[in-house]
Enzyme design. Structure first.
Site, short mmCIF file in Angstrom:
data_model
loop_
_atom_site.label_atom_id
_atom_site.label_comp_id
_atom_site.label_asym_id
_atom_site.label_seq_id
_atom_site.Cartn_x
_atom_site.Cartn_y
_atom_site.Cartn_z
N GLU A 95 -19.52 14.97 2.05
CA GLU A 95 -19.91 14.02 0.94
C GLU A 95 -20.88 13.27 0.89
O GLU A 95 -20.79 12.19 1.82
CB GLU A 95 -18.58 13.03 0.65
CG GLU A 95 -18.62 12.27 -0.48
CD GLU A 95 -17.52 11.18 -0.53
OE1 GLU A 95 -17.66 10.30 -1.67
OE2 GLU A 95 -16.56 11.26 0.25
N LYS A 137 -18.57 17.64 -1.80
CA LYS A 137 -18.17 16.71 -2.73
C LYS A 137 -19.32 15.54 -2.92
O LYS A 137 -19.58 14.52 -2.45
CB LYS A 137 -17.15 15.39 -2.16
CG LYS A 137 -16.57 14.46 -2.78
CD LYS A 137 -15.36 13.76 -2.42
CE LYS A 137 -14.91 12.55 -3.27
NZ LYS A 137 -13.50 11.89 -2.89
N ARG A 169 0.92 -1.27 0.03
CA ARG A 169 0.07 -0.02 -0.02
C ARG A 169 0.93 1.23 -0.02
O ARG A 169 0.65 2.35 -0.68
CB ARG A 169 -0.98 -0.18 1.19
CG ARG A 169 -2.02 -1.20 0.95
CD ARG A 169 -2.91 -0.86 2.26
NE ARG A 169 -2.52 -0.91 3.59
CZ ARG A 169 -2.48 -2.27 4.50
NH1 ARG A 169 -2.82 -3.14 3.67
NH2 ARG A 169 -1.82 -2.09 5.61
N LYS A 221 -12.51 14.84 5.07
CA LYS A 221 -13.35 14.06 4.39
C LYS A 221 -14.36 13.32 5.37
O LYS A 221 -13.83 12.37 6.03
CB LYS A 221 -12.89 13.59 3.20
CG LYS A 221 -13.87 13.36 2.06
CD LYS A 221 -13.61 12.11 1.43
CE LYS A 221 -13.88 10.78 2.04
NZ LYS A 221 -13.76 9.58 0.70
#
Length: 364
Positions: free
Chosen positions: A188, A230, A56, A147
């Site tokens: 979002e 978003k 990752r 976020k």
């Protein structure tokens, strides 16, 4: 008379607004590199690479080592918690690498979705517990925006009023907490492309959801100039038999925003929602070319639609890293053009750029 307690100072508001403006400067958007360990596992599995911390890290390094060509394309990068504390091969913290490019650091702060009792399989997003303390720490560690993702589906019975109201309240509480710590919240409320609904139905549901979100934001005294939205683009369901042009998608999307999103909101950073890289870019360019008045910056916050070609090129091989980084830079430059309404079809959508990234009930 209602009041905000504690109120944001003039200095706090100024900082939040400046951060938001910096992220969505003309031609700039957001790289969403905040996939969870499980989501990264799905991506890595597609190219036959084991899902471990080192792999990752290596793929994130492919993205973060892009040269100064991305400086005018990417205004912010959303990190996952693990990535925020990782380093490059040379021992340089990823946070420092990104900040040295003049790019703003963001962090995913929600804890995923859980079933919402009293609904037909709908969900709410968890993570408010301890959020204030986490925001304080993330700010110290270099993050200036955050976020939080809520998810809704379109069907005959969904999204329900309960689901919409609950998720709107959660988003507003998250936004308020972030702002108290000098962190710009990206809000979002994603409406998934699952289903066979048409464009008109998606537009109607998007308007319902966004109207509820901004009512909740007002009720929670969120400083809108210090936020970013978003949303999904207004597109038909993945199973819809009718095909719509980019211009039709753009008109439906901008109309929905104009009916629900206050002009005070600094910017709208669209998610790609499982669209192919090319489709997402074409639709974003069409949205910016829509003739309706658009008082916000309209740009991108793409994950898969910025990373797919790079991932396919990389395939976990050291010798492919430079070529994979070039693929990422190419997509960043294309989406920079799209955010200014300057992108036209490149003519080749046969490779990864043309592949749909749709996954049913997609979860980060």
């Amino acid at each position: 008379m209602t009041h905000q307690f504690p109120p944001l100072t003039t200095e706090q508001k100024k900082e939040l607004h400046e951060i938001a403006l910096r992220i969505v400067s003309p031609g700039k958007g957001i790289l969403a590199a905040d996939e969870s360990i499980g989501s990264m596992g799905k991506r890595l599995n597609q190219i036959g690479v084991e899902n471990n911390e080192e792999n990752r890290r290596l793929f994130r390094q492919v993205l973060f080592t892009a040269d100064d060509r991305i400086d005018n394309c990417i205004g912010g990068v959303i990190f996952f918690h693990e990535t925020l504390y990782q380093n490059s091969d040379d021992g340089v913290p990823f946070v420092k690498m990104i900040k040295d490019k003049g790019i703003t650091i963001g962090i995913k702060v929600d804890k995923g979705v859980v079933p919402l009792p009293g609904t037909n399989g709908e969900t709410a997003t968890q993570g408010l517990d301890g959020l204030s303390e986490r925001c304080a720490q993330y700010k110290k560690d270099g993050a200036d925006f955050a976020k939080w993702r809520c998810v809704m589906k379109i069907s005959e019975t969904t999204p329900s009023n309960l689901c919409i109201t609950e998720n709107a309240k959660v988003l507003a509480r998250y936004a308020s907490i972030c702002q108290q710590h000098g962190i710009v919240p990206i809000v979002e409320p994603e409406i998934l492309p699952d289903g066979d609904h048409n464009l008109k139905r998606c537009q109607f549901v998007t308007e319902r959801v966004l109207a509820a979100v901004y009512k909740a934001m007002f009720d929670h005294h969120v400083y809108l100039e210090g936020t970013l939205l978003k949303p999904n683009m207004v597109t038909p369901g993945h199973g819809c038999p009718t095909k719509y042009s980019a211009e039709e998608v753009a008109m439906a999307t901008v109309t929905a925003l104009r009916r629900t999103v206050p002009p005070a909101v600094t910017g709208v950073t669209f998610l790609s929602g499982g669209q192919s890289e090319e489709e997402a870019s074409i639709n974003l360019s069409a949205i910016n070319n829509c003739r309706l008045v658009k008082p916000w910056a309209l740009t991108f916050s793409f994950g898969r639609a910025l990373q797919a070609s790079a991932l396919k090129t990389w395939r976990g091989q050291r010798e492919n890293e430079a070529a994979a980084t070039e693929e990422f830079i190419k997509r960043a430059e294309i989406n920079s053009l799209a955010s200014q309404g300057k992108y036209t079809v490149c003519g080749d959508s046969s490779g990864a750029t043309g592949l749909s990234h749709y996954l049913s009930s997609y979860a980060y």
